[in-house]
Design an enzyme around this catalytic site. Structure first.
Site, PDB file in Angstrom:
ATOM      1  N   GLU A   1      11.022   9.286  -6.304  1.00 15.36           N
ATOM      2  CA  GLU A   1      12.245   9.349  -5.505  1.00 15.36           C
ATOM      3  C   GLU A   1      12.660  10.795  -5.287  1.00 15.36           C
ATOM      4  O   GLU A   1      13.699  11.065  -4.699  1.00 15.36           O
ATOM      5  CB  GLU A   1      13.364   8.568  -6.187  1.00 15.36           C
ATOM      6  CG  GLU A   1      13.079   7.080  -6.320  1.00 15.36           C
ATOM      7  CD  GLU A   1      14.241   6.311  -6.898  1.00 15.36           C
ATOM      8  OE1 GLU A   1      15.123   5.905  -6.122  1.00 15.36           O
ATOM      9  OE2 GLU A   1      14.259   6.137  -8.126  1.00 15.36           O
TER      10      GLU A   1
ATOM     11  N   ALA B   1      17.559  12.329 -11.945  1.00 12.27           N
ATOM     12  CA  ALA B   1      18.061  12.552 -10.595  1.00 12.27           C
ATOM     13  C   ALA B   1      18.619  13.972 -10.455  1.00 12.27           C
ATOM     14  O   ALA B   1      19.340  14.464 -11.330  1.00 12.27           O
ATOM     15  CB  ALA B   1      19.147  11.528 -10.265  1.00 12.27           C
TER      16      ALA B   1
ATOM     17  N   GLU C   1      16.866  15.964 -18.297  1.00  5.78           N
ATOM     18  CA  GLU C   1      18.151  15.331 -18.006  1.00  5.78           C
ATOM     19  C   GLU C   1      18.519  15.466 -16.529  1.00  5.78           C
ATOM     20  O   GLU C   1      18.203  16.458 -15.871  1.00  5.78           O
ATOM     21  CB  GLU C   1      19.234  15.996 -18.859  1.00  5.78           C
ATOM     22  CG  GLU C   1      20.620  15.422 -18.677  1.00  5.78           C
ATOM     23  CD  GLU C   1      21.651  16.217 -19.467  1.00  5.78           C
ATOM     24  OE1 GLU C   1      22.238  15.642 -20.400  1.00  5.78           O
ATOM     25  OE2 GLU C   1      21.876  17.406 -19.139  1.00  5.78           O
TER      26      GLU C   1
ATOM     27  N   GLY D   1      12.009  31.209 -16.541  1.00 10.06           N
ATOM     28  CA  GLY D   1      12.739  32.221 -17.311  1.00 10.06           C
ATOM     29  C   GLY D   1      14.015  31.735 -17.955  1.00 10.06           C
ATOM     30  O   GLY D   1      14.694  32.507 -18.648  1.00 10.06           O
TER      31      GLY D   1
ATOM     32  N   ARG E   1      21.325  19.612 -21.083  1.00  9.13           N
ATOM     33  CA  ARG E   1      22.337  20.662 -21.086  1.00  9.13           C
ATOM     34  C   ARG E   1      23.519  20.206 -21.941  1.00  9.13           C
ATOM     35  O   ARG E   1      23.999  19.071 -21.807  1.00  9.13           O
ATOM     36  CB  ARG E   1      22.799  20.973 -19.663  1.00  9.13           C
ATOM     37  CG  ARG E   1      23.694  22.216 -19.575  1.00  9.13           C
ATOM     38  CD  ARG E   1      24.101  22.503 -18.147  1.00  9.13           C
ATOM     39  NE  ARG E   1      22.985  22.894 -17.320  1.00  9.13           N
ATOM     40  CZ  ARG E   1      22.477  24.123 -17.257  1.00  9.13           C
ATOM     41  NH1 ARG E   1      22.967  25.064 -18.044  1.00  9.13           N
ATOM     42  NH2 ARG E   1      21.488  24.401 -16.450  1.00  9.13           N
TER      43      ARG E   1
ATOM     44  N   SER F   1      27.073  19.494 -23.030  1.00 18.59           N
ATOM     45  CA  SER F   1      28.181  19.125 -22.151  1.00 18.59           C
ATOM     46  C   SER F   1      29.375  20.072 -22.240  1.00 18.59           C
ATOM     47  O   SER F   1      30.191  20.128 -21.317  1.00 18.59           O
ATOM     48  CB  SER F   1      28.644  17.701 -22.471  1.00 18.59           C
ATOM     49  OG  SER F   1      29.106  17.609 -23.803  1.00 18.59           O
TER      50      SER F   1
END
Length: 341
Positions: free
Chosen positions: A218, A261, A276, A284, A315, A317
């Site tokens: 997708e 996504a 994620e 880098g 990442r 939050s």
């Protein structure tokens, strides 16, 4: 001989090749077939694209039949009624292509799954392909489009231009077995789609790139990128190919991976990796490594993680830092969906 194919193509008014369709290209063809074809079309040694006429087809078919190759003989016989230019393409060695017929043969070999991405030398191919208007009346040299449009209008026809590009869509030339494509305009000739691959409407697969299958696409598979078995590319995600700034690092996705996504990768992934949603990993980018208890171990550039298995990239939050931990509980891909691709 690396490859041999009989093709039918389109030329502009100057006699330059615009495109060539090879219905049944061969990889490592028998020497008897190659010799029989060469004798009829008078082909020299080395890589060569030899034009021949419809009236040559009967003699060519007879020679191929006598050499013990009935399928190619039948193809040659069918070309006898052609109103389009014909070509026999002999590819003895894999080197940078010199002609458009050679480029098109290599693109066909990829989409027929006879050669995998990075298996052929395509250096300099862009300079050999013309910008073409792909229309409801076939390919037209962009410099001749205005005259052809006027001619069509005067004859009471509407000339519709689907796109302007050097590459055609794959499905106008090859439809591999066991695939689904939501929007065929988003898969270029030269894409390699393994059996069980589904390309959804917003998915995109460039030339010299593709999937082992099964898998769900997708997102965007850039030129040069290969996606392993059982991997999914979420909606709007991206893979960075060498044409779009990936440098000399070959980007690939291993088996059983998930790119979420709107995420993206600029490094190759090993097997069973998850990125994620919304996270773009460039070579880098600074990544904080965590142990099994979630404690910080080290900080490295993402390129140092290239090709490693069982990674979960996310990442934080609150802080926004990129973190990596072992993907022991990797997201289970939709096996039922893959089974029915």
């Amino acid at each position: 001989m690396l490859s041999f194919a009989l093709g039918i193509g389109t030329q502009n008014t100057q006699g330059d090749w615009l495109e060539i369709y090879y219905p049944a290209p061969l990889i490592n063809p028998p020497e008897s077939l190659v010799s029989a074809a060469k004798d009829v079309v008078d082909a020299p040694q080395g890589n060569a694209a030899i034009s021949f006429l419809p009236e040559d087809c009967t003699r060519l078919a007879k020679a191929l039949q006598e050499a013990g190759h009935p399928e190619q003989a039948e193809l040659a016989e069918s070309f006898a009624s052609s109103q389009r230019p014909l070509v026999a393409m002999f590819l003895e060695t894999d080197q940078p292509p010199q002609t458009a017929p050679e480029v098109y043969l290599k693109l066909h070999l990829l989409s027929h799954r006879l050669v995998k991405p990075h298996g052929l030398d395509l250096t300099g191919m862009f300079g050999l392909l013309r910008n073409i208007a792909w229309t409801n009346e076939g390919p037209i040299d962009i410099e001749e489009l205005a005259a052809r449009r006027l001619k069509a209008r005067l004859a009471g026809r509407a000339l519709s231009v689907d796109c302007v590009d050097k590459f055609p869509k794959m499905t106008d030339y090859v439809v591999p077995q066991g695939i689904r494509i939501g929007d065929t305009a988003r898969v270029r000739l030269g894409a390699y789609l393994g059996e069980g691959t589904t390309v959804m409407h917003e998915g995109f697969v460039n030339f010299n790139a593709g999937t082992e299958g099964p898998g769900m696409v997708e997102g965007r598979i850039a030129a040069g990128v290969m996606v392993g078995k059982g991997s999914d590319l979420g909606g709007g995600c991206s893979t960075m190919g060498t044409l779009s700034g990936g440098g000399n690092m070959v980007i690939k996705v291993g088996e059983g991976c998930l790119i979420g996504a709107n995420a993206g990768i600029g490094i190759p992934l090993g097997d069973r990796c998850t990125v994620e949603a919304g996270l773009y990993i460039t070579a880098g980018a600074k990544v904080t490594l965590l142990d099994d208890q979630g404690q910080e171990v080290n900080t490295v550039a993402a390129r140092e993680l290239a090709g490693q298995d069982d990674l979960l990239l996310r990442r934080h939050s609150q802080s926004g830092r990129i973190e990596c931990l072992t993907n022991k509980s990797a997201i289970a891909l939709n096996e039922a969906l893959h089974a029915h691709n």
